[in-house]
Write a protein that holds these residues in place. Sequence first.
Motif, PDB file in Angstrom:
ATOM      1  N   ALA A  24       0.570  -1.599   0.468  1.00  0.00           N
ATOM      2  CA  ALA A  24      -0.062   0.215  -0.002  1.00  0.00           C
ATOM      3  C   ALA A  24       0.929   1.072  -0.214  1.00  0.00           C
ATOM      4  N   ASP A  25       1.955   1.513   1.192  1.00  0.00           N
ATOM      5  CA  ASP A  25       2.972   2.527   1.181  1.00  0.00           C
ATOM      6  C   ASP A  25       3.469   2.600  -1.056  1.00  0.00           C
ATOM      7  N   LEU A  26       3.900   2.087  -1.267  1.00  0.00           N
ATOM      8  CA  LEU A  26       3.902   1.807  -3.249  1.00  0.00           C
ATOM      9  C   LEU A  26       3.271   2.727  -3.958  1.00  0.00           C
ATOM     10  N   PHE A  27       1.752   2.722  -3.393  1.00  0.00           N
ATOM     11  CA  PHE A  27       0.807   3.556  -3.955  1.00  0.00           C
ATOM     12  C   PHE A  27       1.016   5.746  -4.111  1.00  0.00           C
ATOM     13  N   ARG A  28       2.209   5.685  -2.727  1.00  0.00           N
ATOM     14  CA  ARG A  28       2.331   7.032  -2.763  1.00  0.00           C
ATOM     15  C   ARG A  28       1.176   8.084  -2.492  1.00  0.00           C
ATOM     16  N   GLY A  29      -0.008   7.376  -2.357  1.00  0.00           N
ATOM     17  CA  GLY A  29      -1.191   8.199  -2.233  1.00  0.00           C
ATOM     18  C   GLY A  29      -2.290   8.203  -3.436  1.00  0.00           C
ATOM     19  N   ARG A  30      -1.690   7.465  -4.296  1.00  0.00           N
ATOM     20  CA  ARG A  30      -1.870   7.566  -5.093  1.00  0.00           C
ATOM     21  C   ARG A  30      -3.185   6.050  -4.841  1.00  0.00           C
ATOM     22  N   SER A  31      -4.602   6.390  -6.495  1.00  0.00           N
ATOM     23  CA  SER A  31      -5.038   4.908  -6.297  1.00  0.00           C
ATOM     24  C   SER A  31      -4.390   3.778  -7.512  1.00  0.00           C
ATOM     25  N   GLN A  32      -3.572   3.904  -7.953  1.00  0.00           N
ATOM     26  CA  GLN A  32      -3.538   2.990  -8.945  1.00  0.00           C
ATOM     27  C   GLN A  32      -2.171   3.143  -8.804  1.00  0.00           C
ATOM     28  N   LEU A  33      -1.279   1.265  -9.039  1.00  0.00           N
ATOM     29  CA  LEU A  33       0.016   1.052  -8.820  1.00  0.00           C
ATOM     30  C   LEU A  33       0.942   0.676 -10.294  1.00  0.00           C
ATOM     31  N   LEU A  34       1.488   0.976 -10.291  1.00  0.00           N
ATOM     32  CA  LEU A  34       2.429   0.261 -12.066  1.00  0.00           C
ATOM     33  C   LEU A  34       3.407  -0.045 -11.777  1.00  0.00           C
ATOM     34  N   VAL A  35       4.309  -1.247 -11.094  1.00  0.00           N
ATOM     35  CA  VAL A  35       5.705  -2.155 -10.428  1.00  0.00           C
ATOM     36  C   VAL A  35       5.980  -2.721 -11.676  1.00  0.00           C
ATOM     37  N   TYR A  36       7.274  -2.656 -12.513  1.00  0.00           N
ATOM     38  CA  TYR A  36       8.478  -3.096 -13.341  1.00  0.00           C
ATOM     39  C   TYR A  36       8.953  -3.546 -12.938  1.00  0.00           C
ATOM     40  N   HIS A  37       8.966  -4.946 -13.367  1.00  0.00           N
ATOM     41  CA  HIS A  37       9.519  -5.888 -12.426  1.00  0.00           C
ATOM     42  C   HIS A  37      11.264  -6.291 -13.032  1.00  0.00           C
ATOM     43  N   PHE A  38      11.775  -5.117 -12.418  1.00  0.00           N
ATOM     44  CA  PHE A  38      13.247  -4.706 -12.944  1.00  0.00           C
ATOM     45  C   PHE A  38      13.793  -6.061 -12.437  1.00  0.00           C
ATOM     46  N   MET A  39      14.581  -6.975 -13.691  1.00  0.00           N
ATOM     47  CA  MET A  39      16.036  -7.991 -13.893  1.00  0.00           C
ATOM     48  C   MET A  39      17.072  -7.888 -12.559  1.00  0.00           C
ATOM     49  N   PHE A  40      17.136  -7.132 -11.335  1.00  0.00           N
ATOM     50  CA  PHE A  40      18.185  -7.080 -10.569  1.00  0.00           C
ATOM     51  C   PHE A  40      18.182  -7.970  -9.530  1.00  0.00           C
ATOM     52  N   GLY A  41      18.687  -9.364  -9.674  1.00  0.00           N
ATOM     53  CA  GLY A  41      18.784  -9.904  -8.743  1.00  0.00           C
ATOM     54  C   GLY A  41      20.416 -10.014  -7.245  1.00  0.00           C
ATOM     55  N   PRO A  42      20.125 -11.179  -6.308  1.00  0.00           N
ATOM     56  CA  PRO A  42      20.419 -10.494  -5.281  1.00  0.00           C
ATOM     57  C   PRO A  42      21.994 -10.284  -5.242  1.00  0.00           C
ATOM     58  N   ASP A  43      22.790 -11.551  -6.086  1.00  0.00           N
ATOM     59  CA  ASP A  43      23.324 -11.858  -6.272  1.00  0.00           C
ATOM     60  C   ASP A  43      24.307 -11.551  -7.641  1.00  0.00           C
ATOM     61  N   TYR A  44      23.250 -10.138  -8.386  1.00  0.00           N
ATOM     62  CA  TYR A  44      23.838  -9.265  -9.027  1.00  0.00           C
ATOM     63  C   TYR A  44      24.720  -7.928  -9.298  1.00  0.00           C
ATOM     64  N   THR A  45      25.852  -7.540  -9.971  1.00  0.00           N
ATOM     65  CA  THR A  45      26.516  -6.330  -9.638  1.00  0.00           C
ATOM     66  C   THR A  45      26.268  -5.221 -10.053  1.00  0.00           C
TER      67      THR A  45
END
Length: 256
Positions: free
Chosen positions: A61-82
């Motif tokens: 809910a916090d990711l909405f930052r006060g807006r009613s709609q949220l678009l999430v881009y699933h960015f490929m950046f894994g825990p082991d990526y540099t």
Amino acid sequence: MTTHRTGTRDEWLRERLALLEAEKALTRQSDELARRRQALPWVRVEKSYRFQTAEGEATLADLFRGRSQLLVYHFMFGPDYTAGCPSCSMIADGFNGFWQHLASHDVMLSAVSRAPIETLLAYRKRMGWTFPWASSFGGDFNFDYSVGLTEEQQDRGYDYNYQPHGVVSRNTPDAPQTFGAMCGVDRRTYLRELPGMSAFRIEDGEIFHTYSTYGRGLDALWGSYQWLDRAPLGRNESEGVWWKRRDEYPDRLAAA
């Protein structure tokens, strides 16, 4: 001398007008697809997800930052990526300006990745980006939305883009192996992250998942593709992996 077909201006105009009709039909079809996306049933998000952001710990809910709609881009950046995926980085280069336009239209855009937040923020600074970015490190968010794989899933097969996929091999020389090396990991580690985008709506404190797309469903969000598709030689796909992160091109090209 060019080997491409040439013609008179009248011949070009005749074919261009025929192409225009096809382009208009595609635009009308795209409008209809947008209406169908918005008409999909919404699915209530029952699980509580936790993220880390530049401002600290956050809920979905916090990711909405006060807006009613949220678009999430699933960015490929894994825990082991540099470093972040070069393809995702090329897509994200287009976010910097328009995410603020979206925010003014009651839509928040945020990237989400599994790497720790400190790693993400350092990379965001390197790339000169300002859009919101959250870390889902240690949580189920990426796995639940089909953009994160376990080693077991790689060994037995998995579902992606609503279709079954086979076992992930280890050493096949291809684009993922090249991109993995650019991210400081091997092919299999690189492919434990997958690209996609998901849309959410919040109403009266309840969050609903409304849409997700993966793979080539992201082509329309890849701003450079839209320009390349209108260039004389297209996307240069016959050249193999030709793109890099924006700050990795030779100086002569960057300066141009």
